[in-house]
Design a protein around this motif. Structure first.
Motif, short mmCIF file in Angstrom:
data_model
loop_
_atom_site.label_atom_id
_atom_site.label_comp_id
_atom_site.label_asym_id
_atom_site.label_seq_id
_atom_site.Cartn_x
_atom_site.Cartn_y
_atom_site.Cartn_z
N ALA A 66 -12.93 37.81 31.12
CA ALA A 66 -12.33 37.98 32.45
C ALA A 66 -11.15 37.04 32.68
CB ALA A 66 -13.39 37.76 33.52
N ARG A 67 -11.10 35.96 31.92
CA ARG A 67 -10.11 34.90 32.19
C ARG A 67 -8.67 35.36 32.11
NH1 ARG A 67 -11.35 33.30 26.42
NH2 ARG A 67 -9.33 33.09 25.40
N PHE A 68 -8.39 36.37 31.30
CA PHE A 68 -7.01 36.80 31.08
C PHE A 68 -6.34 37.32 32.35
CE2 PHE A 68 -9.35 37.27 27.10
CZ PHE A 68 -8.62 36.42 26.28
N ALA A 69 -7.13 37.87 33.26
CA ALA A 69 -6.56 38.33 34.52
C ALA A 69 -5.95 37.16 35.29
CB ALA A 69 -7.64 39.02 35.36
N GLY A 70 -6.51 35.98 35.10
CA GLY A 70 -6.00 34.80 35.78
C GLY A 70 -5.01 33.98 34.99
N THR A 71 -5.04 34.11 33.65
CA THR A 71 -4.19 33.23 32.82
C THR A 71 -2.91 33.88 32.31
OG1 THR A 71 -5.32 33.80 30.74
CG2 THR A 71 -6.19 31.92 32.00
N HIS A 72 -2.78 35.19 32.43
CA HIS A 72 -1.63 35.85 31.78
C HIS A 72 -0.28 35.42 32.34
CE1 HIS A 72 -2.21 38.68 35.17
NE2 HIS A 72 -0.93 38.96 35.00
N GLY A 73 -0.26 34.88 33.54
CA GLY A 73 1.01 34.44 34.11
C GLY A 73 1.20 32.93 34.09
#
Length: 182
Positions: free
Chosen positions: A96-103
């Motif tokens: 799930a972390r990628f939704a928050g880390t991609h930017g």
């Protein structure tokens, strides 16, 4: 383009994701597949959580099902919203972390997998981010013992090749409506 992972596809269907968002996620996922495949060939022995990267690429903007205005305009509210949404739906934190880390690729604790999702999210449309690419080069050079310039040359070739398909991916995305469901 390659199909999205079944679990990501099911989530997008359940959330009635707009067609343009699904097209974007499909394009980024397709680039991510190419990146992880290239890494496996260029850096044998490098441990990359392929499944997590591909799921992350396929869901990184899922928060735009909540903040639909960010489909056609700027904004970052979709990032924490997407992370929460995935966690609430039972997605493991490592996926799930990628939704928050991609930017936010310069944040503490960002791993190579996060950088790869961010990189795919840029190069799908032929955008190059020097600071992001430098972080990837540093990680690959540290792993391989190669000189950073040598690592950069290989990465640059791969990203240039991927960027060459950007017009087709942009046309694919832009041919889908911003509203409605997939």
């Amino acid at each position: 383009m390659r199909p999205l992972p079944p679990d990501a596809s099911a989530l997008l269907t359940e959330l009635a994701a707009p067609p343009r968002l699904v097209a974007h996620l499909t394009a980024v996922h397709d680039v991510a597949v190419s990146l992880v495949d290239w890494l496996a060939l260029a850096y044998p022995g490098l441990v990359v959580d392929r499944e997590a990267v591909l799921f992350g690429a396929a869901t990184h903007d899922i928060g735009k099902t909540i903040h639909v205005e960010e489909l056609s305009g700027p904004g970052t509210r979709h990032e924490p919203a997407g992370h929460r949404l995935l966690l609430e739906r039972g997605v493991e934190p490592r996926r799930a972390r990628f939704a928050g880390t991609h930017g936010s690729w310069t944040a503490d604790g960002v791993e190579l997998e996060d950088l790869l999702v961010s990189l795919a999210d840029k190069v799908w449309k032929a955008k190059r981010e020097e600071s992001l690419e430098t972080l990837v080069v540093e990680r690959l050079a540290a792993f391989s013992g190669r000189e950073p310039w040598e690592v950069f040359l290989g990465l640059d070739d791969q990203l240039t090749m991927l960027a060459d398909g950007a017009d087709e991916r942009l046309a694919f995305q832009n041919s889908r409506p911003v509203t409605g469901s997939w």
